[in-house]
Write an enzyme that holds these catalytic residues in place. Structure first.
Site, PDB file in Angstrom:
ATOM      1  CB  SER A  71      -0.933  -0.069   1.216  1.00  9.58           C
ATOM      2  OG  SER A  71      -1.958   0.864   1.153  1.00  9.58           O
ATOM      3  CG  ASP A 108      -5.954  -2.548  -4.407  1.00  8.12           C
ATOM      4  OD1 ASP A 108      -6.734  -1.965  -3.639  1.00  8.12           O
ATOM      5  OD2 ASP A 108      -4.776  -2.820  -4.101  1.00  8.12           O
ATOM      6  CG  HIS A 163      -5.185  -2.582  -0.252  1.00 20.16           C
ATOM      7  ND1 HIS A 163      -4.608  -1.972  -1.345  1.00 20.16           N
ATOM      8  CD2 HIS A 163      -4.688  -1.946   0.843  1.00 20.16           C
ATOM      9  CE1 HIS A 163      -3.810  -1.003  -0.933  1.00 20.16           C
ATOM     10  NE2 HIS A 163      -3.833  -0.973   0.388  1.00 20.16           N
TER      11      HIS A 163
END
Length: 546
Positions: A239, A462, A491
Site C-alpha cells: 500500500s 484494488d 488490497h
C-alpha cells in the site's frame, strides 16, 4: 533530474568522502542545497547506526502484544531533520525474529540465511511491529526460513516519536453522519472541523511536524538497513509502503537487494496526494459494486436483494434508520460506512458485513453494534494513526487551498461514486489548511541498470491502490516486473490466498527469479456465504490505509 541520478553518478565520490569522515561530521553547511545536506545527513546517520547496531531484547506489550520469546525488540536512532544529523534525534522501535533456517517441507534440510527482510504495511500511520509473527503462517514459512523477519514502527507511529493532533478521548465521536451528498451546512461544519484538526496538529506536535514526510521515511529505511548490518536492503512494502519504497529505490538504488511493492500506489508527482485520493474514491465505487453483486448472488442467505440495485436499496434503508436512531446509541451512518469500507479492501470481510446488515434490517441490531462500535481501548492508536496519516500526506505535496476546488471536484465525483467520495474528502481536508511547509514530490524514476529488478504485485480491481498506479510504477522503475491478479480486488495480495501470486513472491525473494516484465494470475476464489469466523483464515499481513 532525479535523486537516483544524483546518487549513482556524483554520489560515488560523495560516498567515498563520507566513508572516511568522522561519524559526528555536520551536514547542512552554509549555502549547501537542502537535498545535498539531507543526503549527507543520511550517510552520517547510517554510519552511526551501523556502528551502534540494534540491541534486541524482550518486547514490551506496547511493542508487540503477546509476542513469543523468539520475537525480540529494539530501537534505532535517526535524525529528526536529516539536514542536521547532529540536531534532535528520535528513536524508532524495531521487531525481529531470526530466520529459522529450517525447510518447512523437509525439517532435516537446513536453509541458507539470506539476511533481513524489512516490511512496512502502509498507511501512512500503520505499524509493522507485528510482522515477525507472520513467520508462523504457512504462506510465509519458506520466506521466514531464509530471512530474519523485521518490522518497525515508522516515525510518528506508536512509540517511535509519536505524533498527536487531538485528545484521543475526543477523537472517536459516535454516532456520526455520512451523507453521500452533503448539504451546505454540513460542509461548513466539516470545514470548521478540518481547520481545528490542522491547528491541533500544529499545537500538539510543534516544530517537529514538518519532518514527518515520505522522503524522511525513505531515509529512515536506509538507516535501519545499516543498523541491521545489511549492505543492501530486502524490503516488502504494501500500500503506502510501496510509495516510500519507490522513493527509496530512486534515492538509494545501489542499496537495494530485492524489493517487493505490493498494491502499488501511483507515484506520479501530479497525483500525490490530492488526485490519488480522488482516483481512490472512484475505484471504491467499483469495488462496492463487486460486493453488492456478491451479496445478491447469496440472497437466499442474506435476504438483502437478488440484484445489486436491490442490495443498494437495503443499504440505503439501513442508513436512513441509523440516521433516525443510532444502533446501540453508538452506530450511525458514519460507523456503518466505515465498517463497509473495510469490505472494499478485503473480500474475506464480505460475509461478516453482509451478515450484520441482514441481521440489522431483520430486527437484530446487536451484531452491527458489536462490529461497528469504535473501541475505547484502541482510541489512542486510532488517533495516532490518523495524525501520522494526515501529517505525512499534507507535508508531502501541495494541496488545493481553495475550498471551491475541493467542493467542485468531490461534488462531481460523488454523482457517479457516492460511496466513499465525501468520507475520503473529509479525512484529507485538513491538508487545505495545513500549517507546515509543503514539499514538492520526488519524480520517481530509475534508468536501465540502476536498480535490481523490483517485483510489483497488484490486484486488477484494488480500490485502495487503483490498478493504473501499478502500471505507472512499473513504467517508472526500469526493469521492474508486474504480477497482476486478474478480476480481483483484495488490497495486499502477497502471502494471501492466491497460490500463483505466492509462487512468484517466493521465487523472487528466495531465488531472485522474476517471470518477465509482466505476468498474471487467475483470481482467488471469493469467500462462501458464511459468518465472521471466515475472516481469520487470511495469511497475508494486512496492508494499511492506502
Amino acid at each position: 533530474m532525479r535523486a537516483a541520478a544524483l546518487y549513482s553518478a556524483a554520489g560515488s565520490l560523495l560516498l567515498t568522502t563520507l566513508a572516511v569522515a568522522p561519524a559526528g561530521g555536520a551536514a547542512g553547511a552554509v549555502g549547501e542545497p537542502a537535498a545535498t545536506a539531507e543526503l549527507r545527513g543520511t550517510e552520517v546517520a547510517a554510519a552511526r547506526a551501523r556502528a551502534a547496531g540494534i540491541d534486541f531484547g524482550p518486547c514490551s506489550a506496547a511493542d508487540v502484544p503477546e509476542a513469543p520469546r523468539s520475537v525480540r525488540c529494539g530501537t534505532v536512532t535517526v535524525p529528526l531533520d536529516y539536514a542536521h544529523p547532529d540536531g534532535t534525534r528520535i528513536k524508532l522501535t524495531v521487531s525481529r525474529i531470526p530466520a529459522t533456517q529450517k525447510d518447512p517441507r523437509n525439517s532435516k534440510r537446513k536453509v541458507p540465511r539470506q539476511g533481513a527482510l524489512v516490511y512496512n504495511p502502509g498507511g501512512p500511520g500503520a505499524s509493522g511491529m507485528y510482522f515477525p509473527l507472520s513467520g508462523a503462517v504457512p504462506q510465509w514459512q519458506r520466506i521466514s526460513a531464509a530471512y530474519d523477519l523485521v518490522g518497525y514502527a515508522p516515525r510518528g507511529v506508536g512509540r517511535s516519536a509519536p505524533l498527536s493532533c487531538d485528545d484521543p478521548k475526543r477523537f472517536v465521536k459516535t454516532p456520526t453522519a455520512a451523507p453521500a451528498h452533503p448539504t451546505e451546512a454540513f460542509k461548513r461544519q466539516r470545514i470548521a472541523e478540518a481547520k481545528a484538526y490542522a491547528r491541533g496538529c500544529a499545537r500538539r506536535s510543534g516544530s517537529k511536524l514538518r519532518f514527518y514526510t515520505s522522503l524522511n521515511n525513505a531515509r529512515d529505511l536506509d538507516v535501519l538497513r545499516a543498523a541491521l548490518g545489511e549492505d543492501r536492503l530486502t524490503f516488502v512494502g504494501a500500500s503506502y509502503g510501496t510509495y516510500f519504497g519507490a522513493l527509496y529505490a530512486a534515492m538509494f538504488p545501489s542499496h537495494v537487494r530485492r524489493m517487493v511493492l505490493d498494491s502499488a500506489v501511483n507515484p506520479d508527482p501530479a497525483k500525490i496526494w490530492y488526485r490519488d485520493n480522488l482516483d481512490q474514491s472512484a475505484a471504491f465505487e467499483d469495488r462496492w459494486a463487486d460486493f453488492r453483486d456478491w451479496i445478491a448472488r447469496h440472497d437466499d442467505v442474506y435476504r438483502l436483494g437478488n440484484t445489486a440495485a436491490k442490495v443498494q436499496r437495503s443499504y440505503d434503508t439501513a442508513v436512513r434508520r441509523l440516521a433516525a436512531k443510532a444502533a446501540g446509541g453508538k452506530v450511525g451512518p458514519g460507523q456503518l460506512q466505515s465498517a463497509f469500507l473495510t469490505a472494499g479492501y478485503y473480500d474475506d470481510f464480505w460475509p461478516s458485513r453482509a451478515e450484520v446488515l441482514s441481521a440489522y434490517l431483520h430486527g437484530n441490531p446487536k451484531p452491527l453494534v458489536r462490529l461497528a462500535t469504535p473501541s475505547a481501548e484502541t482510541a489512542a492508536e486510532a488517533e495516532n494513526g490518523s495524525a501520522v496519516y494526515t501529517a505525512v500526506e499534507c507535508n508531502d505535496a501541495p494541496w488545493p487551498t481553495d475550498w471551491k476546488v475541493w467542493d467542485r471536484d468531490n461534488t462531481r465525483l460523488a454523482r457517479v461514486a457516492p460511496f466513499e467520495t465525501w468520507a475520503n474528502a473529509w479525512m484529507n481536508l485538513p491538508c487545505a489548511y495545513w500549517p507546515a511547509p509543503r514539499q514538492q514530490p520526488l519524480d520517481v524514476r530509475t534508468g536501465p541498470g540502476e536498480l535490481p529488478p523490483v517485483l510489483i504485485l497488484a490486484a486488477e480491481r484494488d480500490a485502495a491502490a487503483p490498478y493504473p498506479g501499478a502500471l505507472e510504477m512499473n513504467r517508472r522503475l526500469a526493469g521492474s516486473v508486474l504480477v497482476t491478479e486478474r478480476d480481483a480486488g483484495t488490497h495486499g495480495i502477497g502471502g494471501g490466498p492466491n497460490q500463483c501470486v505466492n509462487g512468484h513472491l517466493d521465487a523472487y525473494l528466495l531465488e531472485g527469479r522474476v517471470p518477465g516484465r509482466r505476468a498474471s494470475c487467475a483470481p482467488h476464489r471469493l469467500p462462501p456465504a458464511a459468518g465472521p469466523a471466515k475472516e481469520a483464515r487470511r495469511g497475508s499481513p494486512r496492508a494499511g490505509r492506502r
